[in-house]
Design an enzyme around this catalytic site. Structure first.
Site, PDB file in Angstrom:
ATOM      1  N   TYR A 144      -1.855   4.746 -11.404  1.00  0.00           N
ATOM      2  CA  TYR A 144      -1.423   3.234 -11.148  1.00  0.00           C
ATOM      3  C   TYR A 144      -1.806   2.689  -9.851  1.00  0.00           C
ATOM      4  O   TYR A 144      -2.253   1.603  -9.706  1.00  0.00           O
ATOM      5  CB  TYR A 144       0.047   3.358 -11.223  1.00  0.00           C
ATOM      6  CG  TYR A 144       0.703   2.026 -10.933  1.00  0.00           C
ATOM      7  CD1 TYR A 144       0.732   0.688 -11.841  1.00  0.00           C
ATOM      8  CD2 TYR A 144       1.448   2.152  -9.579  1.00  0.00           C
ATOM      9  CE1 TYR A 144       1.383  -0.173 -11.358  1.00  0.00           C
ATOM     10  CE2 TYR A 144       2.083   0.772  -9.169  1.00  0.00           C
ATOM     11  CZ  TYR A 144       2.098  -0.393 -10.156  1.00  0.00           C
ATOM     12  OH  TYR A 144       2.565  -1.386  -9.465  1.00  0.00           O
ATOM     13  N   HIS A 147       0.396   0.490  -1.159  1.00  0.00           N
ATOM     14  CA  HIS A 147       0.873   1.520  -2.085  1.00  0.00           C
ATOM     15  C   HIS A 147       0.396   2.835  -1.531  1.00  0.00           C
ATOM     16  O   HIS A 147      -0.678   3.259  -1.142  1.00  0.00           O
ATOM     17  CB  HIS A 147       0.430   1.533  -3.630  1.00  0.00           C
ATOM     18  CG  HIS A 147       0.700   0.361  -4.431  1.00  0.00           C
ATOM     19  ND1 HIS A 147       1.836   0.516  -5.112  1.00  0.00           N
ATOM     20  CD2 HIS A 147       0.381  -0.998  -4.264  1.00  0.00           C
ATOM     21  CE1 HIS A 147       1.976  -0.646  -5.889  1.00  0.00           C
ATOM     22  NE2 HIS A 147       1.321  -1.512  -5.249  1.00  0.00           N
ATOM     23  N   HIS A 161      -0.303  -5.901   0.185  1.00  0.00           N
ATOM     24  CA  HIS A 161       0.565  -4.783   0.393  1.00  0.00           C
ATOM     25  C   HIS A 161      -0.074  -3.521   0.371  1.00  0.00           C
ATOM     26  O   HIS A 161      -1.333  -3.485   0.033  1.00  0.00           O
ATOM     27  CB  HIS A 161       1.785  -5.183  -0.619  1.00  0.00           C
ATOM     28  CG  HIS A 161       0.884  -4.889  -1.992  1.00  0.00           C
ATOM     29  ND1 HIS A 161       0.342  -5.912  -2.637  1.00  0.00           N
ATOM     30  CD2 HIS A 161       1.054  -3.990  -2.898  1.00  0.00           C
ATOM     31  CE1 HIS A 161      -0.056  -5.713  -3.817  1.00  0.00           C
ATOM     32  NE2 HIS A 161       0.482  -4.473  -4.214  1.00  0.00           N
ATOM     33  N   GLN A 211      -4.705  -0.143  -8.766  1.00  0.00           N
ATOM     34  CA  GLN A 211      -3.718  -1.507  -8.381  1.00  0.00           C
ATOM     35  C   GLN A 211      -4.473  -2.756  -7.966  1.00  0.00           C
ATOM     36  O   GLN A 211      -4.193  -3.578  -8.042  1.00  0.00           O
ATOM     37  CB  GLN A 211      -2.666  -0.964  -7.278  1.00  0.00           C
ATOM     38  CG  GLN A 211      -1.876  -2.023  -6.852  1.00  0.00           C
ATOM     39  CD  GLN A 211      -0.797  -2.299  -8.036  1.00  0.00           C
ATOM     40  OE1 GLN A 211      -0.581  -1.399  -9.060  1.00  0.00           O
ATOM     41  NE2 GLN A 211      -0.344  -3.551  -8.212  1.00  0.00           N
TER      42      GLN A 211
END
Length: 152
Positions: free
Chosen positions: A125, A63, A61, A129
């Site tokens: 964050y 971000h 994925h 990740q």
């Protein structure tokens, strides 16, 4: 208030945390593909004058922390970003057409959240990740044998 941008008659500060994944949540981003998807997404954001504040490409994925101008809706931008990047990835990596049918590389949906005063926390964050994903993989306990037969 130093984060505000301006258009002709508008002052704006629109930041979004966006997460999206490849179809079937396949772990597709390693090595060359990871670098390629990064450069493609940077290029597409640049073309639409969308600023990337922070981004991380994990194995399954992505971000992104983006500043999207208010003249553009998040959904139309995501349609553009996922559609164009999909075509560019298929063009660059011909083997993808065997894994993903109909030139649909990305999942249909995505996650979006507005970022208020906590921009620094979300940047931190996103920055960490990839490390957290690796830690999660290490926490899974390997089973020495077949889980179905019980034999080693």
């Amino acid at each position: 208030m130093g984060d505000e941008k301006s258009l002709a008659h508008t002052r704006w500060n629109c930041k979004y945390h966006i997460v999206f994944a490849p179809k079937y949540r396949r772990q597709a981003f390693y090595g060359e593909k990871r670098r390629a998807v990064g450069s493609i997404l940077r290029k597409l954001c640049e073309w639409k004058n969308v600023r990337i504040l922070e981004a991380e490409c994990c194995a399954d994925h992505i971000h992104m922390l983006l500043e999207i101008p208010p003249k553009m809706s998040v959904s139309s931008f995501m349609g553009y970003l996922k559609g164009k990047s999909s075509l560019m990835l298929y063009e660059q990596f011909g083997d993808l057409k065997f894994k993903y049918r109909n030139r649909e590389f990305w999942c249909r949906g995505y996650y979006v959240d507005t970022v208020g005063k906590n921009t620094a926390k979300i940047q931190d964050y996103i920055k960490h990740q990839l490390e957290e994903d690796k830690m999660g993989e290490q926490l899974s306990i390997p089973y020495p044998g077949s889980p179905f037969t019980g034999r080693k």
